[in-house]
Scaffold this motif. Structure first.
Motif, short mmCIF file in Angstrom:
data_model
loop_
_atom_site.label_atom_id
_atom_site.label_comp_id
_atom_site.label_asym_id
_atom_site.label_seq_id
_atom_site.Cartn_x
_atom_site.Cartn_y
_atom_site.Cartn_z
N ARG A 1 1.12 -1.09 0.24
CA ARG A 1 0.23 -0.48 0.03
C ARG A 1 1.19 0.81 -0.40
N ASP A 2 2.21 1.20 0.75
CA ASP A 2 2.84 2.35 1.30
C ASP A 2 3.49 2.35 -0.55
N LEU A 3 3.91 1.57 -1.25
CA LEU A 3 4.64 1.84 -2.70
C LEU A 3 3.58 2.07 -3.54
N ALA A 4 2.50 2.13 -3.34
CA ALA A 4 1.86 1.96 -4.41
C ALA A 4 1.27 3.76 -4.12
N LYS A 5 1.37 4.27 -3.31
CA LYS A 5 0.90 6.15 -2.45
C LYS A 5 1.97 6.91 -2.81
N HIS A 6 2.95 5.59 -3.20
CA HIS A 6 4.22 6.58 -3.95
C HIS A 6 4.27 7.07 -5.35
N LEU A 7 4.07 6.19 -5.81
CA LEU A 7 3.40 6.03 -6.80
C LEU A 7 3.11 6.96 -7.52
N ARG A 8 1.82 6.82 -6.59
CA ARG A 8 0.46 7.55 -7.23
C ARG A 8 0.96 9.13 -7.39
N ILE A 9 1.95 9.57 -5.59
CA ILE A 9 2.03 10.72 -5.76
C ILE A 9 3.19 11.25 -7.21
N MET A 10 3.95 10.31 -7.29
CA MET A 10 4.28 9.94 -8.32
C MET A 10 3.48 10.61 -9.89
N GLY A 11 3.00 10.41 -9.70
CA GLY A 11 1.81 10.61 -11.50
C GLY A 11 1.74 9.36 -11.60
#
Length: 205
Positions: free
Chosen positions: A192-202
């Motif tokens: 979940r944390d990885l997916a969140k950071h990827l979303r923030i990066m677009g």
């Protein structure tokens, strides 16, 4: 039915590997040089892969792999087969060395892409389907590395061991020396944390 058979087959392979390793260890402790060479040959790949995925540098990974086996050689007499499989003991030792390395360098990079994330990252990076494939994959790896760098070490290592090393929950629990329930929790939180950071990066999921 099929999954139970596959599970039993995997367990059989694991038992045979553990017996092979235990035999090699016994021979090593009796001074058999060929047994030590076999032990190193069998396990070098997984140790190197783990070191590389945590450091992101082949030279560092080679040096750390050599250090791991030096520690193994020195501490082989303390290994207790009844307590854990040799592979589990070896990866636990590898993890401890990587933690030491991380504390010294304060920098823990991971370059290998997670296959279930990479396709989405590539799609985000492509423009009209004309982007060079090699460049796209390099950009994807850089984005993934940046996202992983933002995770806490405990969540990152859980995701790496499960999704990159393809290790079973029980083996990860042995390597990290934590209950299986905690392993599953860290993996879920890490994803979940990885997916969140990827979303923030677009990056699209």
């Amino acid at each position: 039915m099929g999954s139970r058979q596959e599970g039993g087959y995997s367990e059989q392979i694991a038992r045979e590997a553990a017996e092979r390793d235990a035999n090699l260890v016994r021979r090593c402790l009796h001074g058999d040089g060929s047994a030590w060479e076999a032990l190193v040959r069998v396990h070098t790949r997984v140790v190197y892969a783990t070191c590389y995925r945590f450091t992101g540098h082949s030279e560092d990974a080679r040096d750390l792999t050599q250090e791991v086996f030096l520690r193994v050689y020195r501490g082989l007499g303390s290994y207790q087969p009844e307590a854990a499989a040799f592979r589990t003991w070896l990866l636990r030792l590898t993890r401890n060395l990587l933690i030491d390395h991380y504390r010294r360098s304060r920098k823990d990079k991971v370059l290998e892409p997670l296959e279930d994330q990479i396709s989405g990252i590539e799609e985000t990076s492509e423009v009209g389907g004309r982007a060079d494939h090699t460049l796209v994959r390099r950009e994807a790896s850089e984005k993934l590395r940046a996202a992983l760098d933002r995770m806490s070490p405990e969540l990152r290592e859980a995701v790496i061991l499960r999704d990159l090393q393809q290790m079973e929950y029980q083996e990860i629990a042995g390597v990290l020396d934590i209950p299986q329930g905690t392993v599953k929790s860290r993996i879920n939180r890490g994803r979940r944390d990885l997916a969140k950071h990827l979303r923030i990066m677009g990056v699209r999921p």
